[in-house]
Design a protein around this motif. Structure first.
Motif, PDB file in Angstrom:
ATOM      1  N   GLU A  63       6.516 -24.969 -64.706  1.00 22.42           N
ATOM      2  CA  GLU A  63       7.477 -25.697 -63.875  1.00 22.42           C
ATOM      3  C   GLU A  63       8.802 -24.954 -63.739  1.00 22.42           C
ATOM      4  OE1 GLU A  63       7.841 -29.628 -65.514  1.00 22.42           O
ATOM      5  OE2 GLU A  63       5.721 -30.082 -65.158  1.00 22.42           O
ATOM      6  N   LYS A  64       9.051 -23.973 -64.615  1.00 25.09           N
ATOM      7  CA  LYS A  64      10.315 -23.232 -64.581  1.00 25.09           C
ATOM      8  C   LYS A  64      10.254 -22.021 -63.650  1.00 25.09           C
ATOM      9  CE  LYS A  64      11.384 -24.653 -69.267  1.00 25.09           C
ATOM     10  NZ  LYS A  64      12.699 -25.205 -69.401  1.00 25.09           N
ATOM     11  N   HIS A  65       9.079 -21.731 -63.093  1.00 27.05           N
ATOM     12  CA  HIS A  65       8.901 -20.629 -62.146  1.00 27.05           C
ATOM     13  C   HIS A  65       9.415 -19.305 -62.710  1.00 27.05           C
ATOM     14  CE1 HIS A  65       7.662 -23.638 -59.290  1.00 27.05           C
ATOM     15  NE2 HIS A  65       8.767 -24.318 -59.532  1.00 27.05           N
ATOM     16  N   LEU A  66       8.954 -18.980 -63.905  1.00 29.93           N
ATOM     17  CA  LEU A  66       9.324 -17.726 -64.551  1.00 29.93           C
ATOM     18  C   LEU A  66       8.614 -16.563 -63.866  1.00 29.93           C
ATOM     19  CD1 LEU A  66       8.943 -18.991 -68.227  1.00 29.93           C
ATOM     20  CD2 LEU A  66      11.077 -18.693 -66.954  1.00 29.93           C
ATOM     21  N   LYS A  67       9.150 -15.361 -64.048  1.00 28.41           N
ATOM     22  CA  LYS A  67       8.535 -14.188 -63.408  1.00 28.41           C
ATOM     23  C   LYS A  67       7.265 -13.746 -64.128  1.00 28.41           C
ATOM     24  CE  LYS A  67      11.073 -10.714 -65.971  1.00 28.41           C
ATOM     25  NZ  LYS A  67      11.580  -9.380 -65.944  1.00 28.41           N
ATOM     26  N   GLN A  68       7.095 -14.130 -65.375  1.00 33.01           N
ATOM     27  CA  GLN A  68       5.933 -13.727 -66.157  1.00 33.01           C
ATOM     28  C   GLN A  68       4.689 -14.545 -65.787  1.00 33.01           C
ATOM     29  OE1 GLN A  68       8.898 -14.516 -67.646  1.00 33.01           O
ATOM     30  NE2 GLN A  68       9.539 -12.674 -68.709  1.00 33.01           N
ATOM     31  N   TYR A  69       3.542 -13.935 -65.966  1.00 34.59           N
ATOM     32  CA  TYR A  69       2.258 -14.620 -65.836  1.00 34.59           C
ATOM     33  C   TYR A  69       2.110 -15.512 -67.064  1.00 34.59           C
ATOM     34  CZ  TYR A  69      -2.771 -15.046 -64.912  1.00 34.59           C
ATOM     35  OH  TYR A  69      -4.028 -15.507 -64.633  1.00 34.59           O
ATOM     36  N   ILE A  70       1.715 -16.748 -66.878  1.00 36.42           N
ATOM     37  CA  ILE A  70       1.616 -17.703 -67.986  1.00 36.42           C
ATOM     38  C   ILE A  70       0.161 -18.090 -68.200  1.00 36.42           C
ATOM     39  CG2 ILE A  70       2.288 -19.982 -68.837  1.00 36.42           C
ATOM     40  CD1 ILE A  70       4.830 -19.660 -67.065  1.00 36.42           C
ATOM     41  N   ILE A  71      -0.273 -17.951 -69.447  1.00 34.06           N
ATOM     42  CA  ILE A  71      -1.619 -18.368 -69.831  1.00 34.06           C
ATOM     43  C   ILE A  71      -1.494 -19.591 -70.732  1.00 34.06           C
ATOM     44  CG2 ILE A  71      -3.649 -17.795 -71.229  1.00 34.06           C
ATOM     45  CD1 ILE A  71      -3.323 -14.895 -70.391  1.00 34.06           C
ATOM     46  N   GLY A  72      -2.183 -20.645 -70.377  1.00 30.89           N
ATOM     47  CA  GLY A  72      -2.265 -21.841 -71.212  1.00 30.89           C
ATOM     48  C   GLY A  72      -3.621 -21.891 -71.892  1.00 30.89           C
ATOM     49  N   ILE A  73      -3.613 -22.040 -73.187  1.00 34.55           N
ATOM     50  CA  ILE A  73      -4.846 -22.051 -73.976  1.00 34.55           C
ATOM     51  C   ILE A  73      -5.125 -23.473 -74.462  1.00 34.55           C
ATOM     52  CG2 ILE A  73      -5.962 -21.177 -76.077  1.00 34.55           C
ATOM     53  CD1 ILE A  73      -5.637 -19.063 -73.879  1.00 34.55           C
ATOM     54  N   ASN A  74      -6.337 -23.944 -74.208  1.00 32.29           N
ATOM     55  CA  ASN A  74      -6.735 -25.279 -74.653  1.00 32.29           C
ATOM     56  C   ASN A  74      -7.191 -25.303 -76.106  1.00 32.29           C
ATOM     57  OD1 ASN A  74      -6.361 -26.586 -72.089  1.00 32.29           O
ATOM     58  ND2 ASN A  74      -8.159 -25.475 -71.413  1.00 32.29           N
ATOM     59  N   ASN A  75      -7.894 -24.253 -76.525  1.00 34.04           N
ATOM     60  CA  ASN A  75      -8.445 -24.197 -77.883  1.00 34.04           C
ATOM     61  C   ASN A  75      -8.163 -22.818 -78.462  1.00 34.04           C
ATOM     62  OD1 ASN A  75      -9.978 -24.026 -80.202  1.00 34.04           O
ATOM     63  ND2 ASN A  75     -11.859 -24.774 -79.278  1.00 34.04           N
ATOM     64  N   MET A  76      -7.174 -22.722 -79.322  1.00 35.30           N
ATOM     65  CA  MET A  76      -6.763 -21.422 -79.833  1.00 35.30           C
ATOM     66  C   MET A  76      -7.845 -20.718 -80.649  1.00 35.30           C
ATOM     67  SD  MET A  76      -4.109 -22.092 -82.951  1.00 35.30           S
ATOM     68  CE  MET A  76      -3.202 -23.409 -82.202  1.00 35.30           C
ATOM     69  N   MET A  77      -8.855 -21.443 -81.095  1.00 31.75           N
ATOM     70  CA  MET A  77      -9.923 -20.828 -81.874  1.00 31.75           C
ATOM     71  C   MET A  77     -11.049 -20.288 -80.979  1.00 31.75           C
ATOM     72  SD  MET A  77      -8.448 -21.109 -84.658  1.00 31.75           S
ATOM     73  CE  MET A  77      -9.640 -20.433 -85.793  1.00 31.75           C
TER      74      MET A  77
END
Length: 97
Positions: A63-77
């Motif tokens: 939502e902050k519209h950062l310049k970096q590519y953002i990866i969201g992880i559902n299950n860190m394992m």
């Protein structure tokens, strides 16, 4: 080599565990990504290419519209999820060239 940061709200819990898993995936698959780990407070000073976080934090960051590519992880394992999403990042970066 692409530079990434693994973050969580405080920088002491989930980001540490997520970075360990992500580093394993990077090493095993010889991905051209180097990672550091920090709290959300480090993002304004981060000039790299990639931010990795758990999905709830990633949603907030998107939502902050950062310049970096953002990866969201559902299950860190889940190493397959990490690999798939990091490969998507690398593919998109290549296509932008």
């Amino acid at each position: 080599m692409k530079k990434g940061i693994v973050v969580c709200r405080t920088g002491t819990g989930s980001s540490v565990m997520l970075k360990i898993q992500a580093d394993k995936v990077i090493k095993t698959n010889n991905l051209p990504i180097s990672l550091e780990q920090a709290s959300l407070d480090a993002i304004p000073g981060f000039s790299g290419d990639l931010i990795i976080a758990l999905s709830d934090v990633a949603d907030d960051l998107s939502e902050k519209h950062l310049k970096q590519y953002i990866i969201g992880i559902n299950n860190m394992m889940n190493k397959n999820e990490l690999l798939e999403k990091m490969n998507m990042f690398l593919t998109e970066i290549e296509e932008e060239k």
